[in-house]
Design an enzyme around this catalytic site. Sequence first.
Site, PDB file in Angstrom:
ATOM      1  N   ASN A  75      49.330  79.422  39.215  1.00 14.84           N
ATOM      2  CA  ASN A  75      48.119  78.798  38.680  1.00 14.84           C
ATOM      3  C   ASN A  75      47.646  77.776  39.718  1.00 14.84           C
ATOM      4  O   ASN A  75      48.206  76.688  39.818  1.00 14.84           O
ATOM      5  CB  ASN A  75      48.446  78.113  37.342  1.00 14.84           C
ATOM      6  CG  ASN A  75      47.279  77.304  36.812  1.00 14.84           C
ATOM      7  OD1 ASN A  75      46.153  77.439  37.289  1.00 14.84           O
ATOM      8  ND2 ASN A  75      47.547  76.468  35.819  1.00 14.84           N
ATOM      9  N   TRP A  76      46.631  78.168  40.461  1.00 18.07           N
ATOM     10  CA  TRP A  76      46.161  77.292  41.546  1.00 18.07           C
ATOM     11  C   TRP A  76      45.359  76.111  41.017  1.00 18.07           C
ATOM     12  O   TRP A  76      45.019  75.216  41.774  1.00 18.07           O
ATOM     13  CB  TRP A  76      45.301  78.094  42.537  1.00 18.07           C
ATOM     14  CG  TRP A  76      46.044  79.151  43.307  1.00 18.07           C
ATOM     15  CD1 TRP A  76      47.347  79.543  43.142  1.00 18.07           C
ATOM     16  CD2 TRP A  76      45.522  79.957  44.376  1.00 18.07           C
ATOM     17  NE1 TRP A  76      47.667  80.543  44.032  1.00 18.07           N
ATOM     18  CE2 TRP A  76      46.555  80.814  44.800  1.00 18.07           C
ATOM     19  CE3 TRP A  76      44.280  80.056  44.988  1.00 18.07           C
ATOM     20  CZ2 TRP A  76      46.392  81.745  45.829  1.00 18.07           C
ATOM     21  CZ3 TRP A  76      44.103  80.975  46.015  1.00 18.07           C
ATOM     22  CH2 TRP A  76      45.151  81.809  46.432  1.00 18.07           C
ATOM     23  N   LYS A  77      45.016  76.157  39.751  1.00 21.57           N
ATOM     24  CA  LYS A  77      44.185  75.107  39.140  1.00 21.57           C
ATOM     25  C   LYS A  77      42.911  74.903  39.975  1.00 21.57           C
ATOM     26  O   LYS A  77      42.387  75.857  40.543  1.00 21.57           O
ATOM     27  CB  LYS A  77      44.983  73.822  38.977  1.00 21.57           C
ATOM     28  CG  LYS A  77      46.335  74.049  38.301  1.00 21.57           C
ATOM     29  CD  LYS A  77      46.994  72.790  37.875  1.00 21.57           C
ATOM     30  CE  LYS A  77      48.377  73.106  37.357  1.00 21.57           C
ATOM     31  NZ  LYS A  77      49.024  71.978  36.718  1.00 21.57           N
TER      32      LYS A  77
ATOM     33  N   HIS B 131      46.051  76.774  28.407  1.00 21.10           N
ATOM     34  CA  HIS B 131      46.843  75.870  29.249  1.00 21.10           C
ATOM     35  C   HIS B 131      46.702  74.457  28.692  1.00 21.10           C
ATOM     36  O   HIS B 131      45.645  74.073  28.200  1.00 21.10           O
ATOM     37  CB  HIS B 131      46.340  75.937  30.693  1.00 21.10           C
ATOM     38  CG  HIS B 131      47.246  75.235  31.659  1.00 21.10           C
ATOM     39  ND1 HIS B 131      47.255  73.867  31.794  1.00 21.10           N
ATOM     40  CD2 HIS B 131      48.190  75.700  32.502  1.00 21.10           C
ATOM     41  CE1 HIS B 131      48.166  73.530  32.703  1.00 21.10           C
ATOM     42  NE2 HIS B 131      48.750  74.628  33.142  1.00 21.10           N
TER      43      HIS B 131
ATOM     44  N   GLU C 155      46.241  71.740  30.053  1.00 21.89           N
ATOM     45  CA  GLU C 155      45.137  70.959  30.633  1.00 21.89           C
ATOM     46  C   GLU C 155      43.808  71.329  29.974  1.00 21.89           C
ATOM     47  O   GLU C 155      42.910  70.495  29.871  1.00 21.89           O
ATOM     48  CB  GLU C 155      45.117  71.162  32.164  1.00 21.89           C
ATOM     49  CG  GLU C 155      46.279  70.431  32.812  1.00 21.89           C
ATOM     50  CD  GLU C 155      46.721  70.978  34.154  1.00 21.89           C
ATOM     51  OE1 GLU C 155      46.005  71.799  34.755  1.00 21.89           O
ATOM     52  OE2 GLU C 155      47.815  70.578  34.602  1.00 21.89           O
TER      53      GLU C 155
ATOM     54  N   GLU D 221      55.305  75.888  28.452  1.00 22.77           N
ATOM     55  CA  GLU D 221      55.107  74.831  29.432  1.00 22.77           C
ATOM     56  C   GLU D 221      55.164  73.465  28.743  1.00 22.77           C
ATOM     57  O   GLU D 221      54.147  73.024  28.165  1.00 22.77           O
ATOM     58  CB  GLU D 221      53.746  74.986  30.110  1.00 22.77           C
ATOM     59  CG  GLU D 221      53.580  76.282  30.870  1.00 22.77           C
ATOM     60  CD  GLU D 221      52.588  76.113  32.015  1.00 22.77           C
ATOM     61  OE1 GLU D 221      52.975  76.347  33.160  1.00 22.77           O
ATOM     62  OE2 GLU D 221      51.435  75.727  31.750  1.00 22.77           O
TER      63      GLU D 221
ATOM     64  N   GLY E 102      53.717  69.180  36.629  1.00 22.44           N
ATOM     65  CA  GLY E 102      53.312  68.338  37.752  1.00 22.44           C
ATOM     66  C   GLY E 102      54.073  67.037  37.873  1.00 22.44           C
ATOM     67  O   GLY E 102      53.683  66.161  38.643  1.00 22.44           O
TER      68      GLY E 102
ATOM     69  N   SER F   5      56.961  72.263  36.736  1.00 21.33           N
ATOM     70  CA  SER F   5      57.754  71.792  37.876  1.00 21.33           C
ATOM     71  C   SER F   5      58.789  72.803  38.366  1.00 21.33           C
ATOM     72  O   SER F   5      59.890  72.430  38.786  1.00 21.33           O
ATOM     73  CB  SER F   5      58.429  70.447  37.553  1.00 21.33           C
ATOM     74  OG  SER F   5      57.440  69.440  37.378  1.00 21.33           O
TER      75      SER F   5
ATOM     76  N   GLY G 139      52.516  75.876  39.073  1.00 30.43           N
ATOM     77  CA  GLY G 139      51.318  75.175  39.516  1.00 30.43           C
ATOM     78  C   GLY G 139      51.461  74.753  40.966  1.00 30.43           C
ATOM     79  O   GLY G 139      51.224  75.533  41.893  1.00 30.43           O
ATOM     80  N   GLY G 140      51.888  73.525  41.188  1.00 25.44           N
ATOM     81  CA  GLY G 140      51.922  72.946  42.532  1.00 25.44           C
ATOM     82  C   GLY G 140      52.597  73.824  43.575  1.00 25.44           C
ATOM     83  O   GLY G 140      52.062  74.015  44.678  1.00 25.44           O
TER      84      GLY G 140
HETATM   85  C1  PEP Z   1      51.100  74.513  35.377  1.00 23.52           C
HETATM   86  O1  PEP Z   1      50.174  73.722  35.361  1.00 23.52           O
HETATM   87  O2  PEP Z   1      50.955  75.610  34.811  1.00 23.52           O
HETATM   88  C2  PEP Z   1      52.333  74.144  36.030  1.00 23.52           C
HETATM   89  C3  PEP Z   1      53.415  74.746  35.659  1.00 23.52           C
HETATM   90  O3  PEP Z   1      52.261  73.155  36.992  1.00 23.52           O
HETATM   91  P1  PEP Z   1      53.473  72.633  37.923  1.00 23.52           P
HETATM   92  O4  PEP Z   1      54.247  73.824  38.386  1.00 23.52           O
HETATM   93  O5  PEP Z   1      52.787  71.921  39.042  1.00 23.52           O
HETATM   94  O6  PEP Z   1      54.305  71.721  37.081  1.00 23.52           O
END
Ligand code: PEP
Length: 249
Positions: free
Chosen positions: A9-11, A97, A99, A167, A173, A211, A232-233
């Site tokens: 997920n590049w957001k 999600h 967010e 999640e 994050g 994470s 994500g990151g």
């Molecule tokens: C996400 O937003 O779906 C996610 C898992 O982010 P991160 O891996 O950065 O915690």
Amino acid sequence: MNRKLIAGNWKMNGLSAEAEALAGDLARRYRGAGAPAFDMLLCPPAPAIGLVGRTIAGSGLALGGQDCHADPKGAHTGDISAEMLGDLGCSHVIVGHSERRQDHGETDEQVAAKAAAALGAGLIAVICVGETLEERDAGETLDVCGRQLAGSLPPGANPDTVVIAYEPVWAIGTGRTPTVDDVGVTHSHIRGTLSGRIAGAERVRILYGGSVKPSNAAELMAVANVDGALVGGASLVADDFWAIGAACG
Ligand code: PEP
């Protein structure tokens, strides 16, 4: 055991040059790996979907959106329909999600409607659930996840049309993750919740997200009922994202 799915997920990250370079790098690795033991899905920001789709064409990588509207078309300025995503070559779309739930106040009912639109357009809906820190501290993790899941599943959900992503909001994050035991308990609960609602629930892929990085991927991916990761990151760094896939064994 289900084949693992590693979803990035590049957001809201990635201008054209970065998106093309990252997607191209991963496409070369995936193609070069012959028959990787895992599926890999890239979910770039909407403006980059077409470019990323062209870049990964023929590589075996899958393409997804990060959100869709519940309607197929109409007066919804700035929104994107599931059909539009399919038209660009997407096979998946993330819905619900945290967010989106937080920033846009999306409810389970709205998430279910978006997921239904995804299925209607022939896409696989990646439905996200997860508790906040307050809910976790209050011992409500299983209740929250079960409730969100039950409320967010669209009619017609089956192992070929939905993927679930657990999640924990407090793990996204932050560099923090639940213990592998806690992940196992929550994934097992999600599996149980699915069992009452979907035929063949054992085949629904349940991803862990929050994470995930190369250093913790192997232990997380080894947990029962963890069928992959939503990342994500670390999905923005080709080496890291690829290492997470490689940790699937
Ligand atoms: C996400 O937003 O779906 C996610 C898992 O982010 P991160 O891996 O950065 O915690």
